[in-house]
Design a protein around this motif. Structure first.
Motif, mmCIF file in Angstrom:
data_model
loop_
_atom_site.group_PDB
_atom_site.id
_atom_site.type_symbol
_atom_site.label_atom_id
_atom_site.label_comp_id
_atom_site.label_asym_id
_atom_site.label_seq_id
_atom_site.Cartn_x
_atom_site.Cartn_y
_atom_site.Cartn_z
ATOM 1 N N ASP A 21 5.004 5.315 8.330
ATOM 2 C CA ASP A 21 4.580 6.703 8.143
ATOM 3 C C ASP A 21 4.098 6.968 6.716
ATOM 4 O OD1 ASP A 21 5.159 7.270 10.758
ATOM 5 O OD2 ASP A 21 7.111 8.175 10.346
ATOM 6 N N VAL A 22 4.713 6.303 5.738
ATOM 7 C CA VAL A 22 4.329 6.545 4.342
ATOM 8 C C VAL A 22 3.151 5.673 3.921
ATOM 9 C CG1 VAL A 22 6.660 7.251 3.730
ATOM 10 C CG2 VAL A 22 5.987 4.864 3.419
ATOM 11 N N GLY A 23 2.665 4.822 4.835
ATOM 12 C CA GLY A 23 1.432 4.096 4.545
ATOM 13 C C GLY A 23 1.538 2.601 4.356
ATOM 14 N N CYS A 69 0.807 -1.228 0.000
ATOM 15 C CA CYS A 69 0.000 0.000 0.000
ATOM 16 C C CYS A 69 0.841 1.279 0.000
ATOM 17 C CB CYS A 69 -0.968 0.028 1.177
ATOM 18 S SG CYS A 69 -2.391 1.123 0.916
ATOM 19 N N ALA A 70 2.091 1.217 -0.443
ATOM 20 C CA ALA A 70 2.920 2.417 -0.561
ATOM 21 C C ALA A 70 3.906 2.227 -1.699
ATOM 22 C CB ALA A 70 3.659 2.705 0.749
ATOM 23 N N ILE A 71 4.241 3.313 -2.368
ATOM 24 C CA ILE A 71 5.240 3.243 -3.436
ATOM 25 C C ILE A 71 6.609 3.029 -2.801
ATOM 26 C CG2 ILE A 71 6.351 4.521 -5.299
ATOM 27 C CD1 ILE A 71 3.787 6.001 -5.762
ATOM 28 N N SER A 72 7.309 1.986 -3.226
ATOM 29 C CA SER A 72 8.613 1.686 -2.627
ATOM 30 C C SER A 72 9.511 0.977 -3.619
ATOM 31 C CB SER A 72 8.443 0.824 -1.359
ATOM 32 O OG SER A 72 7.993 -0.468 -1.706
ATOM 33 N N THR A 132 -5.222 1.079 -6.251
ATOM 34 C CA THR A 132 -3.907 0.479 -6.003
ATOM 35 C C THR A 132 -3.657 -0.679 -6.948
ATOM 36 O OG1 THR A 132 -3.993 1.113 -3.682
ATOM 37 C CG2 THR A 132 -2.453 -0.628 -4.275
ATOM 38 N N ASN A 133 -4.672 -1.508 -7.134
ATOM 39 C CA ASN A 133 -4.531 -2.654 -8.031
ATOM 40 C C ASN A 133 -4.235 -2.211 -9.461
ATOM 41 O OD1 ASN A 133 -5.140 -4.208 -5.855
ATOM 42 N ND2 ASN A 133 -7.227 -4.694 -6.481
ATOM 43 N N GLU A 151 -0.792 -5.748 7.491
ATOM 44 C CA GLU A 151 -1.790 -6.773 7.170
ATOM 45 C C GLU A 151 -1.743 -7.207 5.712
ATOM 46 O OE1 GLU A 151 -3.921 -2.723 7.539
ATOM 47 O OE2 GLU A 151 -2.337 -3.858 8.560
ATOM 48 N N TRP A 152 -0.983 -6.483 4.887
ATOM 49 C CA TRP A 152 -0.871 -6.872 3.483
ATOM 50 C C TRP A 152 0.224 -7.916 3.266
ATOM 51 C CZ3 TRP A 152 -2.110 -3.247 -1.080
ATOM 52 C CH2 TRP A 152 -3.349 -2.641 -0.872
ATOM 53 N N ILE A 153 0.902 -8.313 4.299
ATOM 54 C CA ILE A 153 1.931 -9.359 4.183
ATOM 55 C C ILE A 153 1.250 -10.720 4.278
ATOM 56 C CG2 ILE A 153 4.045 -10.309 5.171
ATOM 57 C CD1 ILE A 153 4.639 -7.566 6.319
ATOM 58 N N LEU A 154 1.524 -11.578 3.342
ATOM 59 C CA LEU A 154 0.857 -12.874 3.303
ATOM 60 C C LEU A 154 1.418 -13.820 4.347
ATOM 61 C CD1 LEU A 154 0.650 -13.580 -0.548
ATOM 62 C CD2 LEU A 154 -1.028 -12.477 0.915
#
Length: 493
Positions: free
Chosen positions: A72-74, A23-26, A165-166, A78-81
């Protein structure tokens, strides 16, 4: 939709990003870091009051601040499988593959593929898909009516934000070239510990005697010493247990980062603010009295620092005692650079929590130690333009001075030498990342290493002069360091 090409920037460290992750650009590095450490925020400590600036160069210095910035950047934990979700994702990939193969065998065109549009991430990120139900699931054999009632809306339908996001993920997936996927394989290889020849990393830094001499002859500094040159050549030819960086401009890998963080955490107690109330010393005797009082405190802090290093703990007790005993004077001389004002040529040393002692370099002219003024001045001048007032450089040089295999009474010289070479390598890598320019960083590395020769001369001056004069006023620790007999032994004789 017209195609747009733009460069995404990692919101954590500023490196070129590969897309949305958790959920964040990285970038790939911060994505992997968050996946491994998302649950460890409370376990990590920041030695700098959680004020670290996270960039491509510094992102591996402080795990606490880097992980905090990820949140902090979002980024979302919970998005980790988990393992079950990974298995479901794997099955989904296989199902989609079979579906595409069936469509190809039946001669279906590209429009058929729109009946099942799925994007599955290639790693442990949250599985994201935008799909239409397959005909077998949605259409009754006798009618075109959907088997799902109109009011039966699934509870797990994704939100608008997640859809956006998708879409960004799919866009990134379709526009990212093969080099990104190749980099993922390279990163996986980089995570495995391997032994490597250090010449593959620093092959151009000191490839011959000519190279080393050229670096120093083009400057106003003294020529490189034979001892320094020998150490640099040995470093180039030594096999070090360090994973190779993908390129010399990449950040520190995990092994390098762990070593550096251990060192910086061990030395953080030595970097103390100077009191505003200052007392000026006017005679050499005042300076000598100050150091006689403070030397024991310095030794205690120095020993405490060394005990925090796993490299020091790996040595036998005999070698631990030997390297501390014979390196502490040189370490003290080295760290005086942190307190020296080059403009007015004076030191400011901490006396206590409220007072500091100032004295000028010229006072050393009155010292009974022959050659102390000239040697100290040359050391400070040689170091001045190379360390750039960076305390991390001094910290790395401190342990390089500590792990000197040439000290007397060392049993396992090769082990001590390897530890010194590891820290020399880390200093070289630190300078390479800090200054970016390969030429500048290599030149600084050679000059900094050469400046350590002055510390050896200062050490010799102290030992030679103290052995030739009355030393009854020296404390027990300093007497032990200088190999002087105890006062009681002298009185009995």
């Amino acid at each position: 939709m017209p195609s747009k090409k733009f460069t995404k920037i990692c919101s954590v460290c500023g490196e070129k990003a590969i897309g949305y992750n958790f959920c964040a650009i990285s970038c790939e590095s911060c994505k992997a870091f968050f996946r491994r450490n998302a649950t460890k925020l409370d376990e990590y400590n920041c030695p700098f009051d959680e004020k670290c600036k996270i960039s491509v160069v510094t992102r591996k210095f402080c795990r606490k601040c880097r992980l905090k910035k990820c949140y902090d950047v979002g980024m979302k934990q919970e998005w980790i499988l988990n393992e079950e979700e990974k298995e479901l994702r794997k099955n989904k990939i296989e199902e989609n593959r079979r579906w595409r193969q069936m469509g190809h065998k039946n001669g279906k065109n590209k429009t058929d593929r729109n009946d099942s549009i799925s994007y599955i991430s290639t790693d442990d990120t949250q599985t994201m898909s935008i799909s239409q139900p397959s005909p077998a699931d949605t259409i009754n054999s006798d009618t075109t009516e959907s088997t799902l009632p109109a009011n039966d809306i699934p509870d797990d339908i994704i939100s608008d934000d997640e859809i956006i996001t998708n879409i960004m993920e799919i866009e990134n997936f379709l526009t990212t070239d093969n080099t990104v996927r190749d980099n993922e394989n390279t990163n996986n290889f980089n995570n495995d510990m391997i032994f490597m020849t250090n010449s593959s990393i620093i092959s151009k830094s000191l490839s011959s005697t000519t190279t080393a001499i050229t670096l120093t002859n083009n400057t106003n500094f003294d020529e490189i010493s034979e001892n320094t040159y020998q150490k640099l050549v040995e470093l180039e030819l030594t096999v070090l247990p360090i994973p190779p960086p993908i390129s010399e401009s990449n950040g520190f890998n995990e092994v390098e980062c762990n070593r550096l963080m251990e060192l910086f955490e061990a030395t953080v107690g030595t970097h103390r603010p100077r009191p505003t109330n200052k007392v000026m010393a006017h005679t050499m005797q005042e300076v000598a009295n100050f150091f006689l009082l403070k030397f024991e405190v310095f030794i205690e802090r120095f020993v405490k620092m060394t005990k925090c290093l796993s490299a020091f703990q790996s040595l036998c007790s005999n070698d631990q005692l030997a390297i501390v005993k014979f390196s502490c004077l040189e370490a003290l001389f080295l760290r005086t650079a942190l307190y020296f004002d080059y403009n007015s040529e004076h030191w400011t040393f901490i006396m206590d929590s409220n007072n500091a002692l100032e004295f000028k370099l010229d006072l050393l002219k009155d010292s009974p130690l022959d050659g102390i003024y000239v040697t100290f001045k040359k050391f400070l001048q040689n170091l001045r333009s190379e360390w750039d007032f960076d305390p991390f450089v001094i910290d790395l040089l401190t342990v390089i001075v500590l792990f000197n295999p040439d000290r007397p009474n060392i049993i396992h010289k090769e082990i001590v030498k390897l530890q010194q070479q590891l820290y020399m390598y880390l200093l070289q890598r630190y300078l390479r990342l800090k200054y970016v320019s390969e030429c500048e960083s290599k030149t600084k590395f050679v000059k900094i290493m050469n400046s350590l020769e002055y510390l050896r001369h200062l050490n010799d001056i102290h030992r030679r002069n103290q052995n030739a004069k009355n030393t009854n006023h020296l404390g027990p620790l300093l007497r032990e360091i200088l190999d002087l007999p105890a006062v009681s032994t002298i009185q009995n004789s």
